[in-house]
Write a protein that holds these residues in place. Structure first.
Motif, short mmCIF file in Angstrom:
data_model
loop_
_atom_site.label_atom_id
_atom_site.label_comp_id
_atom_site.label_asym_id
_atom_site.label_seq_id
_atom_site.Cartn_x
_atom_site.Cartn_y
_atom_site.Cartn_z
N LEU A 1 16.34 11.76 -9.05
CA LEU A 1 16.59 12.06 -7.63
C LEU A 1 15.84 13.31 -7.18
CD1 LEU A 1 20.40 11.35 -7.15
CD2 LEU A 1 18.48 10.06 -6.22
N LYS A 2 15.74 14.29 -8.07
CA LYS A 2 15.07 15.54 -7.73
C LYS A 2 13.56 15.48 -7.98
CE LYS A 2 19.17 18.14 -8.97
NZ LYS A 2 19.75 19.05 -9.95
N SER A 3 13.07 14.34 -8.48
CA SER A 3 11.65 14.15 -8.81
C SER A 3 11.15 15.20 -9.78
CB SER A 3 10.79 14.15 -7.56
OG SER A 3 11.11 13.06 -6.75
N ARG A 4 11.96 15.49 -10.77
CA ARG A 4 11.57 16.46 -11.80
C ARG A 4 11.30 15.75 -13.11
NH1 ARG A 4 16.28 20.74 -10.90
NH2 ARG A 4 15.48 21.74 -9.05
N TYR A 5 10.35 16.28 -13.83
CA TYR A 5 10.08 15.79 -15.17
C TYR A 5 11.05 16.50 -16.11
CZ TYR A 5 7.72 14.70 -19.48
OH TYR A 5 7.45 14.26 -20.74
N THR A 6 11.68 15.77 -16.99
CA THR A 6 12.69 16.33 -17.87
C THR A 6 12.36 16.07 -19.33
OG1 THR A 6 14.36 15.87 -16.19
CG2 THR A 6 15.17 16.35 -18.38
N LYS A 7 12.50 17.10 -20.12
CA LYS A 7 12.43 16.94 -21.57
C LYS A 7 13.87 17.01 -22.07
CE LYS A 7 10.78 18.77 -25.87
NZ LYS A 7 10.06 19.82 -26.58
N ILE A 8 14.27 16.00 -22.85
CA ILE A 8 15.63 15.94 -23.36
C ILE A 8 15.58 16.08 -24.88
CG2 ILE A 8 17.69 14.53 -23.60
CD1 ILE A 8 16.81 13.08 -21.02
N LEU B 1 14.25 5.62 -21.14
CA LEU B 1 14.13 6.61 -20.07
C LEU B 1 12.68 7.08 -19.93
CD1 LEU B 1 17.25 8.85 -20.73
CD2 LEU B 1 17.01 7.00 -19.09
N HIS B 2 12.32 7.46 -18.73
CA HIS B 2 10.98 7.98 -18.47
C HIS B 2 11.04 9.50 -18.59
CE1 HIS B 2 10.82 3.98 -16.85
NE2 HIS B 2 9.50 4.05 -16.95
N ALA B 3 11.23 9.96 -19.80
CA ALA B 3 11.30 11.39 -20.06
C ALA B 3 10.81 11.64 -21.48
CB ALA B 3 12.74 11.89 -19.92
N GLU B 4 10.35 12.85 -21.72
CA GLU B 4 9.99 13.23 -23.07
C GLU B 4 11.30 13.54 -23.80
OE1 GLU B 4 7.61 16.84 -25.32
OE2 GLU B 4 7.32 16.52 -23.18
N TRP B 5 11.45 13.07 -25.01
CA TRP B 5 12.72 13.28 -25.70
C TRP B 5 12.50 13.50 -27.19
CZ3 TRP B 5 13.93 9.56 -29.36
CH2 TRP B 5 13.26 8.33 -29.24
N ILE C 1 0.84 -1.20 0.00
CA ILE C 1 0.00 0.00 0.00
C ILE C 1 0.88 1.26 0.00
CG2 ILE C 1 -1.63 1.35 1.39
CD1 ILE C 1 -2.87 -1.37 2.21
N GLY C 2 1.94 1.24 0.78
CA GLY C 2 2.85 2.38 0.82
C GLY C 2 3.51 2.63 -0.52
N VAL C 3 3.99 1.58 -1.16
CA VAL C 3 4.62 1.71 -2.48
C VAL C 3 3.61 2.23 -3.50
CG1 VAL C 3 5.61 0.40 -4.39
CG2 VAL C 3 6.42 0.01 -2.07
N GLY C 4 2.41 1.68 -3.47
CA GLY C 4 1.37 2.13 -4.39
C GLY C 4 1.02 3.59 -4.18
N LEU C 5 0.93 4.02 -2.94
CA LEU C 5 0.62 5.41 -2.63
C LEU C 5 1.72 6.35 -3.12
CD1 LEU C 5 -1.35 7.34 -1.23
CD2 LEU C 5 -0.08 6.95 0.89
N VAL C 6 2.97 5.98 -2.91
CA VAL C 6 4.08 6.81 -3.38
C VAL C 6 4.04 6.95 -4.90
CG1 VAL C 6 6.60 6.87 -3.65
CG2 VAL C 6 5.60 6.40 -1.42
N HIS C 7 3.83 5.86 -5.62
CA HIS C 7 3.76 5.92 -7.08
C HIS C 7 2.58 6.75 -7.55
CE1 HIS C 7 7.08 3.41 -8.28
NE2 HIS C 7 6.78 2.58 -7.30
N ARG D 1 3.36 10.45 -6.94
CA ARG D 1 4.38 10.93 -7.88
C ARG D 1 3.78 11.13 -9.26
NH1 ARG D 1 10.56 9.16 -8.26
NH2 ARG D 1 11.05 10.33 -10.12
N ARG D 2 2.96 10.18 -9.71
CA ARG D 2 2.31 10.31 -11.02
C ARG D 2 1.38 11.51 -11.03
NH1 ARG D 2 -0.11 5.38 -11.73
NH2 ARG D 2 1.87 4.59 -12.47
#
Length: 132
Positions: free
Chosen positions: A60-67, A89-93, A14-20, A23-24
């Motif tokens: 690490l900074k929990s930022r969304y990044t476009k590359i 990668l989990h980023a827009e590129w 439950i804790g892991v699910g809540l964190v995800h 964050r989403r």
């Protein structure tokens, strides 16, 4: 004993699910989006390291990044390596192939607001990576 173990595992799940979920949810607005541009030429041996380091730092900074990666006509595997890695990668590129450094500069000027620019020139291009 078994019930307590199941309760601990359920609480962890439950804790892991809540964190995800949180964050989403925090990424939905994309207000904290950072845009990094990487300009490369013949940097196949080091481009993967730079992309992974950028992605890890943003994670690490929990930022969304476009590359955006702009290649200045590499003769090595730079584009193939970058495309393979960016797909994971989990980023827009975006990959942009420019034939000359001047074309790369004009494309860079059209991008707009950029938070970080990294120029990587490999051994074949006669230079080393540098941050601007």
């Amino acid at each position: 004993m078994v019930e307590e173990l199941i309760a601990v595992i359920a609480a962890y799940g439950i804790g892991v699910g809540l964190v995800h979920w949180l964050r989403r949810r925090s990424r939905e607005g994309r207000e904290g989006t950072k845009h990094a541009v990487i300009v490369t030429r013949d940097a196949g041996s080091i481009v993967e390291w730079h992309l992974r380091a950028l992605a890890f730092g943003q994670w690490l900074k929990s930022r969304y990044t476009k590359i955006t990666l702009i290649d200045e006509g590499s003769s090595d595997d730079t584009l193939r390596i970058a495309e393979r890695l960016l797909g994971k990668l989990h980023a827009e590129w975006e990959l942009i192939s420019a034939a000359t450094p001047s074309e790369a500069q004009s494309r860079l000027a059209r991008i707009g607001a950029v938070h970080e620019i990294v120029v990587i020139r490999g051994a074949l291009a006669g230079g080393a990576g540098s941050a601007v």
